[in-house]
Write a protein that holds these residues in place. Structure first.
Motif, mmCIF file in Angstrom:
data_model
loop_
_atom_site.group_PDB
_atom_site.id
_atom_site.type_symbol
_atom_site.label_atom_id
_atom_site.label_comp_id
_atom_site.label_asym_id
_atom_site.label_seq_id
_atom_site.Cartn_x
_atom_site.Cartn_y
_atom_site.Cartn_z
ATOM 1 N N HIS A 19 0.427 -1.611 11.970
ATOM 2 C CA HIS A 19 0.090 -2.440 10.806
ATOM 3 C C HIS A 19 0.130 -3.904 11.211
ATOM 4 C CE1 HIS A 19 0.362 1.004 8.089
ATOM 5 N NE2 HIS A 19 1.467 1.343 8.726
ATOM 6 N N ARG A 32 -6.128 3.098 -0.684
ATOM 7 C CA ARG A 32 -6.938 1.902 -0.442
ATOM 8 C C ARG A 32 -8.398 2.215 -0.163
ATOM 9 N NH1 ARG A 32 -2.257 -1.545 2.791
ATOM 10 N NH2 ARG A 32 -0.957 -1.809 0.936
ATOM 11 N N ASP A 34 0.135 -0.791 -5.239
ATOM 12 C CA ASP A 34 0.706 -1.535 -4.113
ATOM 13 C C ASP A 34 2.225 -1.583 -4.213
ATOM 14 O OD1 ASP A 34 -1.819 -1.977 -3.140
ATOM 15 O OD2 ASP A 34 -1.999 -4.010 -3.973
ATOM 16 N N TYR A 48 -0.939 8.315 2.594
ATOM 17 C CA TYR A 48 -0.933 7.815 1.217
ATOM 18 C C TYR A 48 -1.674 6.476 1.128
ATOM 19 C CZ TYR A 48 2.679 11.152 -0.357
ATOM 20 O OH TYR A 48 3.377 12.275 -0.705
ATOM 21 N N THR A 49 -1.314 5.552 2.020
ATOM 22 C CA THR A 49 -1.906 4.216 2.003
ATOM 23 C C THR A 49 -3.407 4.281 2.210
ATOM 24 O OG1 THR A 49 0.151 3.297 2.887
ATOM 25 C CG2 THR A 49 -1.816 1.935 3.055
ATOM 26 N N SER A 50 -3.841 5.100 3.158
ATOM 27 C CA SER A 50 -5.269 5.219 3.456
ATOM 28 C C SER A 50 -6.042 5.761 2.260
ATOM 29 C CB SER A 50 -5.466 6.127 4.675
ATOM 30 O OG SER A 50 -6.828 6.326 4.941
ATOM 31 N N GLN A 82 8.060 3.920 0.386
ATOM 32 C CA GLN A 82 7.894 3.895 1.840
ATOM 33 C C GLN A 82 9.112 4.433 2.576
ATOM 34 O OE1 GLN A 82 6.809 0.090 3.454
ATOM 35 N NE2 GLN A 82 6.396 0.913 5.493
ATOM 36 N N ASP A 84 1.313 6.681 5.901
ATOM 37 C CA ASP A 84 0.011 6.166 6.329
ATOM 38 C C ASP A 84 -1.123 6.892 5.608
ATOM 39 O OD1 ASP A 84 1.194 4.367 8.026
ATOM 40 O OD2 ASP A 84 0.930 5.583 9.831
ATOM 41 N N LEU A 109 3.742 1.917 -3.465
ATOM 42 C CA LEU A 109 3.774 2.228 -2.034
ATOM 43 C C LEU A 109 4.988 1.585 -1.360
ATOM 44 C CD1 LEU A 109 -0.019 1.894 -1.127
ATOM 45 C CD2 LEU A 109 1.349 3.988 -1.051
#
Length: 407
Positions: free
Chosen positions: A242, A106, A83, A101-103, A90, A99, A86
């Motif tokens: 978001h 998580r 977290d 990477y985050t997906s 960013q 987006d 990221l």
């Protein structure tokens, strides 16, 4: 480092204190790694061991503060570090890339999120990638790349001694040969598009092989009608929305959040040097673009204040950037109208590559025209390349060992 000191590097990056031949005491503290991955080690000296011990302790405290090291009663977990990472990266990634990477993080890292970062082993990464590869080998490869980057940053900041991803087993993704549209199918598509006001959009897709974002981000200033050239410099992206409400478990979608952030549309520079390219435009396509510009100018005058000027070549009817899903839907309607297989819009790009190779254009030239940075992408077109190789072998055969009938 003072001369006459017997330098002994402590194992695993630990600090060391020793007495030198000059009679003084010397300390060495590992401060992490540079961005290039090289270890950084600081040296302090003093007249007594106690003095050097205090200086070493001060450096270790500085290292902990700069690396955001957790206190002894609070171990940093992999999830907490991911977290934080990221947030760190960013600003250096394009919205759509971030987006993704985050997906991936998580959606797939749940089984390891609560594990202490310092205890993540190669086996843990192997098991995670194996589970993800069972659903999507490409997602597993992308996840490995992301985790390797995140844990490299952790190593440089002194949170890890070594990166377990460096020795993990990366799933293999089979390169499949693509079967795009045939020449007959392309002609049927272009014939069906000739009756549409946006016909140039589909001619660009099939003749130049632009990515969807590149075509939708194309501006009139990028087309040089006098020199018959088109420059690819930017692409249209639609970042995800978001939540901005601060609720821990909101009951609404991010796009419907009253305080949503991100989203909308952005025109981003293309990611790679290979993607920034200048293409020669076929004469008939250039004529279509001229007609398209005249038609757009007339439509802009008729729309009046309802028109939003962005200088885009393929905008919405009101001048705003076209949504990719609407563009893809129009492509599906066109293929149905032409009576050809309903392949995805991206296959128009594969069709361009196939047609260029079938015409005998060198593979390196094709890479430049399509904005590829990896020659390995050509392996997906073996069904086109192999006959060209055989033809080349025949030409060499005739050049070196001509038959009796040859001059």
């Amino acid at each position: 480092m003072s001369r006459g000191v017997a330098r002994t590097r402590a194992a695993n990056g630990r600090s060391s204190i020793q007495r030198g031949s000059d009679g003084g005491w010397h300390g060495y503290v590992s401060m992490g790694r540079t961005d290039a991955g090289k270890p950084v080690r600081r040296h302090v000296r003093g007249r007594s061991r106690q003095e050097v011990t205090e200086k070493v302790a001060a450096l270790e405290a500085e290292r902990a503060r700069s690396a955001h090291r957790p206190s002894s009663n609070q171990q940093l977990t992999l999830g907490q570090w991911l977290d934080e990472w990221l947030v760190i990266i960013q600003r250096t990634r394009k919205p759509k890339t971030f987006d993704t990477y985050t997906s991936l993080v998580r959606n797939h890292c749940g089984p390891l999120r609560s594990s202490p970062l310092a205890r993540i082993a190669v086996r843990d990464i192997d098991d995670l990638l194996y589970r993800v590869a069972g659903r999507s080998p490409q997602s597993a490869v992308s996840l490995h790349r992301i985790l390797r980057s995140a844990l490299n940053t952790a190593v440089r900041r002194g949170l890890l001694v070594a990166n377990p991803c460096a020795h993990a087993v990366v799933p293999r993704v089979r390169e499949t040969e693509l079967e795009p549209y045939s020449l007959k199918d392309c002609r049927r598509i272009l014939l069906a598009a000739a009756e549409l006001p946006n016909r140039a959009r589909w001619s660009v897709a099939l003749a130049l092989g632009l990515r969807q974002g590149e075509a939708l981000g194309l501006k009139w200033e990028d087309i040089n009608f006098e020199q018959h050239q088109l420059r690819v410099r930017r692409q249209l992206q639609r970042p995800s929305w978001h939540h901005g409400c601060g609720e821990p478990d909101p009951d609404h979608q991010p796009a419907k959040c009253p305080h949503r952030t991100g989203g909308g549309w952005v025109l981003e520079e293309v990611k790679s040097r290979a993607g920034r390219r200048t293409l020669a435009v076929p004469p008939q396509l250039l004529q279509q673009l001229r007609e398209h510009r005249r038609g757009q100018a007339a439509h802009r005058l008729a729309a009046g204040p309802a028109w939003h000027e962005h200088e885009l070549v393929f905008p919405r009817p009101d001048g705003q950037p076209q949504h990719p899903s609407v563009d893809a839907k129009a492509w599906r309607a066109l293929t149905q109208r032409a009576g050809v297989p309903p392949l995805r819009l991206h296959y128009a790009r594969h069709t361009t590559a196939t047609m260029l190779l079938a015409q005998g254009v060198d593979g390196r030239v094709v890479m430049g025209l399509l904005g590829w940075s990896q020659a390995s992408l050509l392996t997906r077109y073996q069904h086109v390349i192999d006959p060209l190789r055989r033809d080349a072998a025949q030409r060499i055969d005739q050049a070196y060992w001509p038959t009796a009938e040859s001059p």
